[in-house]
Structure formats: C-alpha cells, structure tokens
Scaffold this active site. Structure first.
Site, short mmCIF file in Angstrom:
data_model
loop_
_atom_site.label_atom_id
_atom_site.label_comp_id
_atom_site.label_asym_id
_atom_site.label_seq_id
_atom_site.Cartn_x
_atom_site.Cartn_y
_atom_site.Cartn_z
N SER A 320 0.83 -1.20 0.00
CA SER A 320 0.00 0.00 0.00
C SER A 320 0.86 1.25 0.00
O SER A 320 2.00 1.24 0.49
CB SER A 320 -0.89 0.02 1.24
OG SER A 320 -0.12 0.28 2.41
N ASP A 321 0.32 2.33 -0.56
CA ASP A 321 0.93 3.63 -0.28
C ASP A 321 0.78 3.85 1.22
O ASP A 321 -0.13 3.32 1.87
CB ASP A 321 0.25 4.73 -1.08
CG ASP A 321 1.16 5.93 -1.29
OD1 ASP A 321 2.16 6.06 -0.55
OD2 ASP A 321 0.89 6.74 -2.18
N CYS A 322 1.68 4.64 1.77
CA CYS A 322 1.82 4.65 3.23
C CYS A 322 0.57 5.18 3.94
O CYS A 322 0.09 6.27 3.64
CB CYS A 322 3.05 5.45 3.62
SG CYS A 322 4.55 4.61 3.04
N SER A 324 -2.38 3.86 3.70
CA SER A 324 -3.59 3.76 2.88
C SER A 324 -4.71 3.01 3.60
O SER A 324 -5.89 3.32 3.40
CB SER A 324 -3.28 3.05 1.56
OG SER A 324 -2.58 3.90 0.69
#
Length: 807
Positions: A320-322, A324
């Site tokens: 995941s993007d951080c 998310s």
C-alpha cells in the site's frame, strides 16, 4: 475469575512477544550478543549470527539452501505464531529473534538515485560519514525526454550498484519503492517531475527498462521459475491506479474518488502497470490512496488479486501507499469500517504489505474475530519472503559482496548522470541558428534568473544527498567569463527590485542566459498547480532583460510540467529556448555543454505544453481522457486534445537536420477468420465508411502471428553530428468514434554523423500497436485503413487490415 486470568495472561504474553519482535535485530545493526556488540551481517543465515543468538542454524530448515524456496518459506512461516506473523506485514518487519529471523525495513526509494526518504524514525537508506552521498540522476521527466531505452536501463543498473554497495555497508535496504509510473493526465499535477510523462506506451516502456536495470542480474535475466529468479534489488511500480490528483483547490488524494470508465482504465491508467509487470517482471506494485469508482484502490480484489496477481502473474508482493489502510477508515469513511474490517478487506483483496501499522496492530484481531483467515496472512508472508530469498537476504549474494564505498559516486556514474541530463535537454527555439554559442565570439555572458545558481532545485524530490552540485553558473563559467545577477530572490519572484541589476548585466555581456522556471514550491507531491504561468515577475524579468541585452538572449526553463512561455517563444529578442527539466546534480554542466555545442540536443517533450487558458476549460478532477462535449471539456493529452498548444508532445529541435525515407514496409495484413471468430461492431461517425467486419476481439486472434515490419532510413542532412529520436505514431481508420487522434506505438534513438545515414527497423504486433479499447472495455483490432506516421508528419503511409472469413 479463571476467564479473567486467562485474558490477563494472554495480554501479557502478547505484549512480551510484541516487545521482543519490535526489538529484533536488523541485518545492518545486529548486536544480539554482548560479546559481539559491533558485529554486522549481510545475510540472515550466517552460522555465527545464529550462534550469537544462542541458536543452532542447522535446526532451521529455512536456512538450508539445498531446499527449494517453497519449502524454506513454508518452514519459516510455520514456525511463527499469529502474533509474530502480523509483526512482519508492515513496512517495518520486526523479526522473530527466537527463530533467528532478523527485522527488515521494506521502505527505500530510488526514483533517480538512492534517496534517504523513508520512515522518519528508522530509514532503511541513509547517509553519514561512511556513505555521505549517492549519485543523483535527472528526475524521470527529464530522463524520459531522452527517449533512450538503453539509457533508462543503464541508470537503473548504476542505481542498483550503489544500492548494493550501500547495503553491504549497512546503509540501505534491498527493496526500493520506485519508479512512479502514473500517467500525467493533467498538466497541473504536482508530481509530474517523478513520472515519465503523459503517454501510456512511453511510461510503460520507461518502467520496464528502468526496472530491468534495477533488478536484473547479468546472465540470469530469465529463469524457468520466475519466482526463484535472483534479483540485484527489488523495484516497485507505483501508484496503482488512476492517481494524478494530489491537492488541487482543496481536493486531496486521500479523499478523492476517481470516476473512471473501463475504457480509460485499460487504455491509459493501468496499461503502464501491465507493461511493468509483464515486460519488466517487477517484484512489487504499490496501490494508491484514492478510490476508483467508490472503492479504495488498496481494497479492490478486481484490481489487485484478479488483475495484478491473476491476469498479469506478478512474481512478488503488493504494497500500500503509506497509511492507505488507515486512510480507508479516516478519510474515505468506506463502509463505516472498523480497523479490523479494513485490514481484513485489504488482505482478502490481495494487499500483502501495509506501509503503516494497521496490519501489525489489527490483523491478528481480525483473525480472532473471524473476519479473515490466517491463511491470508500466510499467503502475504509467502509473497514477501520469496522476494527476500531472491534478493539474497537469507543466503547472501556473492556476486555483489565486493561492492563498497568506491562504487558509490564513482566517476562512471557521475558521467552517466551528466550524459542523462544532456540527452534530456529539449531545444524549443533556435532562431536563425543562434545556438550553439561560439566560444571564439562569446567571451562574456550574463547569467541571470532565479535558477541561475540552482543546486538543490535541480534534483527535485525523492532525492538523497548528491555527490556534488554543478549549478548553471558553475557550468557556464567553464566556457566564458560570467557576470551573475539574480533577477529574482527565488522562483516566486514576488517583487521586481532585482530586475534592474539583471538588465545592467545583460547590457554589457556578449550573450545573456536567463535561467527561469518553477520548483517544488510550485509543483510537488501534495501540491498541484493552479495555473501554467511563470510565477511572479519572471515574465517581466525575461522581457525586460531581453529588451536591453547587448547580445543574443537564451532562456533556459527548469520545470517538470509545461509552462506557457508563448510570450518568449514569440519574442523576437529571445533567440533560443532550452527546457532543462530538473536535470540532477550535473545539470549545470549539461546545460552549458548544450548551449556551447559540446553536445547536440536531441530530446523530445514527454508532455504537451498547454496554453494557460487550458486550466480554465475544465477542472482537474474531471477524469475522462476524451472530450466531454456535454460540458464543453476538451480532451486530455496529445491523444485526445486537438486545440492549440505552446509546444506539442514529442517536440524538440536539433543543431542539425534530418530526413526520413521508407526503405521497406508491410502495407497490409490479411487475417483469415474461422467460424469461431466473430465480427464485432464499432460506432462510426455519420457518413463514414463502415467495413463489413469492423473489428475482431484481439483475444480471439493469434496475435503473435500478426506482425508488421517497417524500416526507415534516417539521414543527417546538416553539418553537425547528432542523435535523432524516430517516433512512430499510429492513426486509426477514419470515422471510429472516440478513437485517439494519434498514438505513439514505437520509438528508437539513433546517432547519425553529419552527412551520414542510419537504418532503423520497427517490428510491431498488430494487436498491441493497432488495437483499440472500446467503451465496453473490449480490446479490438479494427479493420480498414490505418496510417503509420513517422515523426512530426515527416513521413506517413497506409496499412490495411483485412479480415477474410474461411468456411
């Protein structure tokens, strides 16, 4: 009472295990034994390391290199408790000391060189006296402008060499969350500098080459089992998908719901990711913050499990993007989820790794509550530890063990950074052959403007500490005597008090170079642009200096996105314009080398430079690529925008001239159909010719058999050696509704000496290169008269696709 004691004991055991896991040793800083406080290791399965931990490595099958990765990874996972497992699926994997598993920090960045961006309290990659710097290459938007696939791969190879050297010194990880391969749909997007531009084919081609440079080990680029293929480092293509709004007039990426048609998804937004996985064999894909048609990207099983892992066969992990997962709850308010709900949905969707702490804090509870199976966590761990096995995290990588400090910031890498910056320069204007400047005639130059002495601005974002800086002022000083005047305090240029000194400098110099543009205060992550103009008084600076300059005036623009500089393009006092992008640590030297003719520019714009009025035509949040006639919105990117521009996609001049001639070409493709291959309808504009069999599903065709070959001879008709980017465009048959105006389907960069010629061959797969995606989401190959256009309409020829029914 017994129940209370059981719960209390469970909590105490959980806390003890969590504390143990969070204090587990990393490979870079193992100091498990009091007698070996300074001992460091570069692999988990080192007998001495296990001895330091009070363990016998022979007791652990996961360290038996004679076994398959499948067996070893299963052994490792089976030894962990549920609590220990969830401690490994956040970006900080805390390790399990009782079984000898070291902790690992997954987050490192290598967008255009090793970066020290990462988790703030525990960076996997960092700089200090041992490793003070790393080579900072041009930002991707500049490197892409070279349209040189071998250059893109070479940069990846150099970056991964420095990464391995830093890993050996305990200063970097092995997993790098780069590159950013989102298509720049809107010219206002603040992260354009991180990307390869607006064309999906170019973006995907860049991704595959850069990833191959990072990951591939020479001689073993392909193996029978891709899941066991050794890796130099592991790359990550991000941010999947339909992500290109950061913060525009109050609309931010963590709340935005991208409303996207299936046509645009397949054709534009996911195409580069498919190429990255299939052609680049990337080991990781990062999902984005935004929702897509109501569903968070990191919780959509269709996007993750079904597509990335299923259809594309990813050999690696999805991250995941951080934060998310937390964003799903706090910002999207998705389904009014509790943390355990969001975690279970993300795990079941196929998200293996959470950049954040929601997996580590809530995944075990989600299992206990019956919301997700522990098997889902096991599957994620398998995907993660397979990658670490392939990287040599457990067994070491003898091929790279000799790399050290001397392999970081090497002369070879610095020269590659300089060459990449030179190749990425795009000459936009050169009236009457003003450039290159002649050192016999130009003895003094006035160098003015907010970027005239740029250093940090040249390296953009996701950068580390560069080996050194060569500013434009430094570079130009090697060619002539320089008189420097700022003109503006910074790019915002909020007052005109410094314009007069710049004018005075220009009055006395043989030539004037104005270095203007924008920087991260205007376009950046979390900061989209609201206009396409030069900030503040920069326009006045350029016009006023140009009006009084004694010699020729050259404007150099540093930016990622396009800037409406039509005033300078049309100003007769401005003789030449050069776009430098964000050219990296050696940018100033590259600018000087181009302006004074040491290097003949051959770069092409990877973005359309729109007129400033474009931003008033439609909101940034409108996602369709095609025009929205009902709202009066124009199309986006060169594929669908047919209005006037400052400079079009693919534009770029040279100090020489080139001619093209077609030496051979296949001008038709006859495809025989059997009774199981059915014609598909297409919508045509009124009055257009509609073939009897408009199109066939590409999945119904033997696409590998339907190849077309062309050969083009490129002649240098000027007096200067130079490199030419041969750009191959496809124009679909006339009349097909909502088809692109044109589409790039191939490009090659070729060096041609003055007076010489080179032949360039293209081999195209008709299904991939001449196919369309219709509004229903079908991939179709249309019949009829297609056109191939080479360069800026320098050469074109028809290609007919004919379907013949065979009984």
């Amino acid at each position: 009472m017994a129940k209370f004691c059981f719960l209390l004991c469970s909590v105490l055991i959980f806390l003890a295990i969590s504390s143990e896991a969070r204090n587990a040793p990393s490979l870079a800083t193992i100091n498990d034994s009091p007698s070996n406080l300074n001992r460091t290791y570069t692999k988990v399965c080192d007998p001495q390391r296990f001895s330091d931990l009070g363990l016998d490595m022979n007791d652990f099958a996961y360290c038996d290199s004679s076994l398959s990765y499948d067996v070893r990874v299963k052994d490792l996972i089976d030894r962990m408790t549920l609590t220990e497992k969830v401690q490994q699926i956040g970006d900080k994997a805390y390790g399990v000391p009782r079984i000898g598993l070291a902790k690992y920090e997954w987050w490192s960045e290598a967008l255009h060189g090793i970066s020290d961006v990462g988790q703030w309290n525990s960076k996997a990659s960092f700089f200090d006296d041992v490793v003070p710097a790393a080579t900072s290459f041009p930002c991707p938007i500049t490197t892409t402008a070279a349209f040189n696939q071998s250059l893109w791969k070479s940069i990846g190879q150099a970056v991964s060499t420095e990464a391995r050297a830093m890993y050996n010194l305990g200063h970097a990880g092995l997993t790098f969350w780069s590159p950013n391969i989102n298509v720049v749909r809107d010219p206002r997007w603040g992260r354009a500098l991180e990307t390869p531009g607006e064309d999906p084919f170019t973006v995907g081609t860049y991704a595959a080459n850069y990833v191959r440079g990072l990951q591939d080990i020479e001689g073993i680029e392909n193996t029978a089992d891709p899941n066991s293929r050794p890796l130099k480092v592991a790359a990550c293509c991000k941010h999947y998908a339909a992500y290109d709004v950061d913060n525009w007039l109050g609309v931010d990426r963590t709340h935005f719901d991208a409303r996207v048609t299936e046509q645009d998804m397949l054709e534009t937004f996911v195409k580069p990711f498919e190429m990255c996985v299939k052609d680049g064999d990337v080991t990781s894909v990062m999902c984005s913050y935004n929702r897509i048609n109501g569903i968070p990207a990191c919780a959509d099983p269709k996007l993750l499990r079904d597509t990335i892992r299923g259809e594309w066969d990813l050999h690696g992990y999805i991250v995941s993007d951080c934060d998310s997962v937390q964003v799903m709850i706090d910002n999207h308010k998705w389904l009014s989820d509790e943390p355990e709900d969001a975690v279970s949905q993300a795990l079941k969707a196929g998200l293996d790794l959470d950049c954040g702490n929601y997996y580590t804090n809530y995944a075990d509870k989600a299992v206990v509550q019956g919301k997700v199976k522990e098997k889902e966590i096991d599957e994620s761990l398998k995907n993660l530890y397979f990658v670490l096995m392939r990287l040599g995290f457990f067994d070491g990588s003898p091929k790279f063990e000799s790399l050290g400090k001397e392999d970081v910031c090497s002369d070879e890498h610095i020269e590659l950074a300089t060459q990449a910056a030179r190749e990425g320069m795009v000459l936009l204007k050169n009236f009457n052959g003003t450039l290159p400047l002649n050192t016999d005639e130009i003895k003094t130059i006035a160098v003015v403007g907010p970027h005239a002495n740029a250093t940090n601005a040249m390296i953009g974002n996701y950068a580390g500490v560069p080996c050194k800086y060569v500013s434009p002022l430094d570079g130009l000083s090697t060619y002539a005597e320089v008189q420097y005047a700022m003109g503006c305090v910074n790019v915002m240029c909020k007052n005109s008090s410094l314009v007069f000194p710049a004018m005075q400098a220009a009055k006395n110099a043989d030539a004037t170079i104005i270095v203007a543009g924008i920087d991260l205060s205007v376009e950046a992550e979390s900061l989209d642009r609201v206009d396409l103009l030069l900030p503040g008084y920069q326009t006045e600076l350029i016009n006023q200096v140009a009006a009084v300059s004694k010699g020729p005036v050259i404007v150099v623009i540093m930016s990622a996105g396009g800037v409406d500089i039509s005033f300078a393009r049309d100003n007769g006092n401005v003789k030449a314009i050069l776009w430098a992008g964000f050219p990296g640590e050696e940018g100033g030297q590259a600018i000087a080398d181009v302006l004074f003719g040491k290097y003949n520019p051959g770069g092409r714009l990877p973005l359309t430079w729109h007129e400033s009025s474009y931003v008033d035509m439609l909101p940034m949040t409108s996602m369709p690529l095609r025009p929205v006639d009902s709202l009066g919105y124009p199309g986006r990117t060169y594929k669908f925008f047919n209005g006037s521009t400052v400079y079009p996609f693919g534009y770029g001049l040279s100090y020489t001239t080139f001619d093209y001639s077609l030496t051979s070409a296949e001008r038709s493709l006859n495809i025989q159909l059997n009774k199981f291959q059915h014609c598909r309808d297409l919508n045509y504009t009124d009055g257009s010719f509609k073939p009897p069999c408009p199109a066939i599903l590409t999945e119904d065709l033997q696409c590998d058999d339907n190849n077309l070959e062309f050969e083009v001879e490129v002649s240098n008709t000027g007096t200067v050696d130079g490199s030419e980017v041969v750009m191959l465009y496809w124009t679909p048959p006339k009349g097909i509704v909502e088809s692109p105006i044109k589409q790039l389907i191939g490009f090659q960069k070729v060096f041609v000496p003055a007076g010489g010629s080179q032949k360039v061959k293209f081999q195209l797969n008709a299904c991939k290169s001449l196919g369309i995606v219709n509004y229903r989401g079908y991939h179709l190959l249309p019949s009829g008269g297609h056109s191939i256009v080479i360069g800026d309409n320098l050469l074109s020829f028809p290609v007919g696709i004919n379907f013949e029914q065979v009984n």
